[in-house]
Design a protein around this motif. Structure first.
Motif, short mmCIF file in Angstrom:
data_model
loop_
_atom_site.label_atom_id
_atom_site.label_comp_id
_atom_site.label_asym_id
_atom_site.label_seq_id
_atom_site.Cartn_x
_atom_site.Cartn_y
_atom_site.Cartn_z
N GLN A 189 0.87 -1.31 -0.20
CA GLN A 189 0.10 0.07 0.15
C GLN A 189 0.97 1.31 0.08
O GLN A 189 1.19 1.90 0.88
N PRO A 190 1.51 1.54 -1.24
CA PRO A 190 2.37 2.54 -1.40
C PRO A 190 1.79 4.05 -0.83
O PRO A 190 0.42 4.34 -0.72
N PHE A 191 2.60 4.88 -0.31
CA PHE A 191 2.18 6.27 0.36
C PHE A 191 1.82 7.57 -0.97
O PHE A 191 2.54 7.44 -1.61
N SER A 192 0.79 7.90 -0.48
CA SER A 192 0.32 9.26 -1.49
C SER A 192 0.10 10.34 -0.78
O SER A 192 -0.91 10.12 0.10
N ALA A 193 0.85 11.32 -0.90
CA ALA A 193 0.18 12.62 -0.13
C ALA A 193 0.56 13.81 -1.06
O ALA A 193 1.27 14.79 -0.58
N ASP A 194 0.21 14.11 -2.40
CA ASP A 194 0.57 14.97 -3.25
C ASP A 194 0.26 16.48 -2.86
O ASP A 194 0.88 17.37 -3.27
N GLN A 195 -0.89 16.61 -2.06
CA GLN A 195 -1.31 18.05 -1.69
C GLN A 195 -0.76 18.55 -0.41
O GLN A 195 -1.08 19.56 0.07
N LEU A 196 0.11 17.57 0.34
CA LEU A 196 0.58 18.15 1.75
C LEU A 196 2.05 18.61 1.51
O LEU A 196 2.95 18.23 0.38
N SER A 197 2.53 19.48 2.38
CA SER A 197 3.91 19.67 2.48
C SER A 197 4.11 20.25 3.85
O SER A 197 3.53 20.32 4.69
N GLY A 198 5.68 20.37 4.06
CA GLY A 198 6.04 21.11 5.49
C GLY A 198 5.69 20.17 6.56
O GLY A 198 5.75 18.84 6.23
N GLU A 199 5.19 20.35 7.64
CA GLU A 199 4.89 19.70 8.80
C GLU A 199 3.76 19.03 8.58
O GLU A 199 3.76 17.70 9.28
N GLU A 200 2.67 19.26 7.81
CA GLU A 200 1.61 18.22 7.64
C GLU A 200 1.99 17.11 6.77
O GLU A 200 1.46 16.19 7.18
N LEU A 201 3.03 17.13 5.85
CA LEU A 201 3.44 16.11 4.96
C LEU A 201 4.36 15.43 5.94
O LEU A 201 4.28 13.92 6.03
N ALA A 202 5.11 15.80 6.84
CA ALA A 202 5.92 15.01 7.95
C ALA A 202 4.86 14.37 8.92
O ALA A 202 5.28 12.83 8.93
N LEU A 203 3.94 14.90 9.24
CA LEU A 203 3.11 14.11 9.96
C LEU A 203 2.38 12.95 9.47
O LEU A 203 2.08 12.15 9.96
N ALA A 204 1.85 13.27 8.10
CA ALA A 204 1.09 12.42 7.46
C ALA A 204 2.06 11.19 7.21
O ALA A 204 1.43 10.04 7.24
N ARG A 205 3.26 11.30 6.86
CA ARG A 205 4.36 10.34 6.58
C ARG A 205 4.32 9.11 7.90
O ARG A 205 4.27 8.05 7.79
N VAL A 206 4.51 9.88 9.02
CA VAL A 206 4.79 8.99 10.23
C VAL A 206 3.42 8.31 10.60
O VAL A 206 3.47 7.18 11.04
N ASN A 207 2.42 8.78 10.36
CA ASN A 207 1.10 8.30 10.78
C ASN A 207 0.77 7.18 9.83
O ASN A 207 0.21 5.87 10.13
N TYR A 208 1.28 7.32 8.45
CA TYR A 208 1.24 6.39 7.50
C TYR A 208 1.92 5.18 7.75
O TYR A 208 1.75 3.70 7.72
N LEU A 209 3.23 5.23 8.46
CA LEU A 209 4.04 4.37 8.93
C LEU A 209 3.67 3.68 9.84
O LEU A 209 3.66 2.46 10.15
N GLN A 210 2.98 4.48 10.71
CA GLN A 210 2.08 3.57 11.91
C GLN A 210 1.28 2.50 11.40
O GLN A 210 1.09 1.77 12.05
#
Length: 600
Positions: A189-210
């Motif tokens: 299930q690859p990660f996708s967050a095209d509309q995010l940047s900065g701290e929002e992107l960083a948080l989305a990434r770690v939540n995805y990893l969780q």
């Protein structure tokens, strides 16, 4: 360095006991209950129970011995220290200071809150390595990790406050089964967050990893095919196979980047952070070498069915309570125990230190008993008697113990966000602030609520976090202490705008009210609080002292005029006392990593 007033007083008492009862300095040092302690309201300003302990030695009833000690000690006190000593059954001594004592006690208390070296009992500074935090990559930290951050930082502050030098270290698990489980799910299930940047992107990434870790953990438990695949990924990472290492390093950086942001918000700056992947090979080699007899000594570890293990000898007193633990598995992969040996080697290589302290949840007490014992045998001259593990209790919510495998948990990020939201709502409803002011104050108050709620509890016992009580501006909470500090600043600011008229009355002739006396005694106790907190490796004594100081100041504030006091000498004396209270609150809260605000 500020000396403890009580320590100095007890030196006079010990000299008296040596003369009166023939006690030796060694006997006095071995019996701390013989010393005077700070009293409580309804008892003496100082209390002592030595007669209960020494009655058998002198063959006297404790009450009669207490009467003899009270009479004799009053004759030994320094001139000007007029006291009344009462004897209470079955043999307690209650000491009360007279009015003539309070001017000198006031002067002593005005320096007491200053934190620099306040709790030192000697001049020698020791270098401590303190390791705390330790969140794994490829997962988000739960509130147990948040406690580790907050507690470890406060403990490091405490050691520095009592004169030691501290190096703050972090050690993170970035390789092993938990990473393999996460990578297995990522591949599906690859990660996708095209509309995010900065701290929002960083948080989305770690939540995805969780979420991937949770999916991988469930698959490992329920799907035999997935279990085989995940085990293969784990072995591939240890071999350094490029098929998986690229994805692993990229996603690991996502975790590390966000942890740096989170640690900065908490107020933590590590001297060095270690990763398991940097240490496992060295730890594996050390474990293998430990299976060989060295210098006529038996091997520390043994080979057993393809694995390398520690197997305690029940006939050895030092090993009788230890458990068997695996250092290298039968699949030739290092376990946490072997990686820990690599960490010890790195610390020895990177730092010259006197002691090393590691804090983790007490679930790992048995693990560290073995690991520290093995390390002390491998490096006896460098580590024996110099490494310490502190196991703190589990942090629970009202819903019970947390689990990161099933996802039924409140993450550290969730807890901080919920606390900030609750504080913001309170400020909007109860204070006339702009949105910008609320946002600025909310950050400091929310962290004050979390940190104080964590640290006011005994660290070695299981703890709980209650959102409603933690954010309250009344009672035993961080916001209440921050609010009390703000009250001191308002009072002092008003004083600056008033006349600085000087009076002619002698301060010593002016009566000290009971609320003043209680504040002075509490301020005098500060060095002793620091000493006890360090000895117990817990900040709850500091929290208790801060709450007592704030509560007593509130009573003083309500009952005793300060800026409206007509006598200018008395007004200045009380303003100095308010300044000492403010200093005590500021320094005590700083020890906990809590910011003070001039206005709330």
């Amino acid at each position: 360095m500020i000396k403890s007033w009580l320590t100095e007083f007890n030196l006079v008492w010990q000299s008296f006991l040596q003369t009166e009862l023939g006690l030796t300095p060694i006997e006095l040092n071995d019996e701390p209950e013989l010393s005077w302690q700070w009293g409580a309201r309804g008892r003496g300003d100082l209390v002592n129970s030595a007669a209960l302990k020494l009655g058998q030695r002198t063959d006297e009833p404790p009450y009669e011995l207490a009467e003899r000690l009270a009479s004799g000690f009053q004759q030994c006190l320094p001139l000007g220290l007029a006291v009344k000593i009462e004897v209470a059954r079955p043999g307690f001594l209650n000491l009360y200071f007279s009015q003539s004592c309070w001017p000198e006690l006031t002067k002593a208390s005005q320096g007491a809150p200053e934190i620099n070296n306040a709790g030192r009992t000697d001049q020698q500074s020791r270098h401590w390595l303190i390791e705390f935090g330790q969140p794994n990559t490829h997962k988000v930290p739960h509130i147990g990790h948040l406690f580790s951050y907050v507690f470890g930082q406060a403990l490091a502050n405490l050691f520095e406050a009592t004169g030691d030098r501290v190096t703050r270290l972090n050690y993170q698990g970035d390789i092993g089964p938990h990473v393999a489980k996460c990578l297995y799910a990522i591949s599906q299930q690859p990660f996708s967050a095209d509309q995010l940047s900065g701290e929002e992107l960083a948080l989305a990434r770690v939540n995805y990893l969780q979420s991937c870790y949770q999916a991988g953990a469930l698959a490992y438990a329920d799907d035999p095919t997935a279990k085989i695949a995940i085990d293969q990924i784990n072995q591939a990472l240890y071999r350094g196979d490029q098929e998986w290492c690229g994805l692993w390093l990229r996603t690991r950086q996502w975790s590390l980047d966000y942890y740096q942001l989170f640690e900065a918000e908490i107020g933590i700056k590590y001297t060095k952070s270690y990763l398991e992947s940097q240490l496992f090979a060295e730890g594996q080699a050390i474990a293998q070498k430990a299976t060989e007899a060295q210098n006529g000594q038996t091997a520390i570890l043994v080979r057993d069915q393809g694995a390398i293990i520690f197997k305690p000898d029940p006939e050895k007193p030092t090993e009788a309570k230890l458990h068997t633990r695996v250092f290298i598995s039968s699949a030739d992969t290092p376990t946490y125990e072997a990686k820990e040996l690599g960490l010890f080697q790195a610390k020895l290589r990177d730092f010259e230190f006197d002691y090393s302290l590691t804090t983790t949840a007490n679930e790992q007490n048995g693990y560290f008993q073995v690991v520290n014992y093995v390390a002390s045998r491998i490096w006896p001259t460098r580590l024996a008697g110099k490494i310490e593990h502190l196991g703190y209790g589990l942090m629970n919510l009202t819903t019970g113990k947390m689990s990161s495998r099933t996802g039924q948990m409140v993450t550290a990020f969730d807890l901080v966000a919920q606390t900030k939201q609750a504080v913001s709502q309170y400020l909007a409803a109860n204070r006339d602030y702009s949105l910008e002011q609320i946002e600025e104050i909310c950050q400091a108050v929310a962290w004050g609520a979390i940190k104080y709620s964590f640290l006011k509890q005994t660290a070695t016992k299981n703890m709980s976090f209650d959102l409603a009580s933690s954010i309250s501006f009344e009672g035993d909470s961080g916001p209440y202490l921050q609010y009390t500090y703000a009250r001191t600043q308002t009072l002092l600011a008003k004083a600056k705008s008033q006349s600085s008229e000087q009076g002619t009355d002698s301060v010593s002739e002016l009566v000290y009210t009971e609320t003043e006396q209680q504040l002075i005694l509490t301020l005098l106790a500060w060095p002793d609080v620091l000493t006890e907190a360090k000895a117990m490796r817990s900040l709850h004594q500091v929290a208790t002292w801060l709450y007592r100081l704030a509560s007593q100041f509130s009573k003083f504030y309500e009952a005793t005029p300060v800026n409206h006091e007509a006598n200018p000498v008395l007004r200045q004396r009380r303003l100095k006392l308010v300044q000492s209270v403010a200093t005590g609150l500021r320094e005590g809260l700083a020890l906990m990593g809590i910011e003070c605000l001039d206005q709330i």
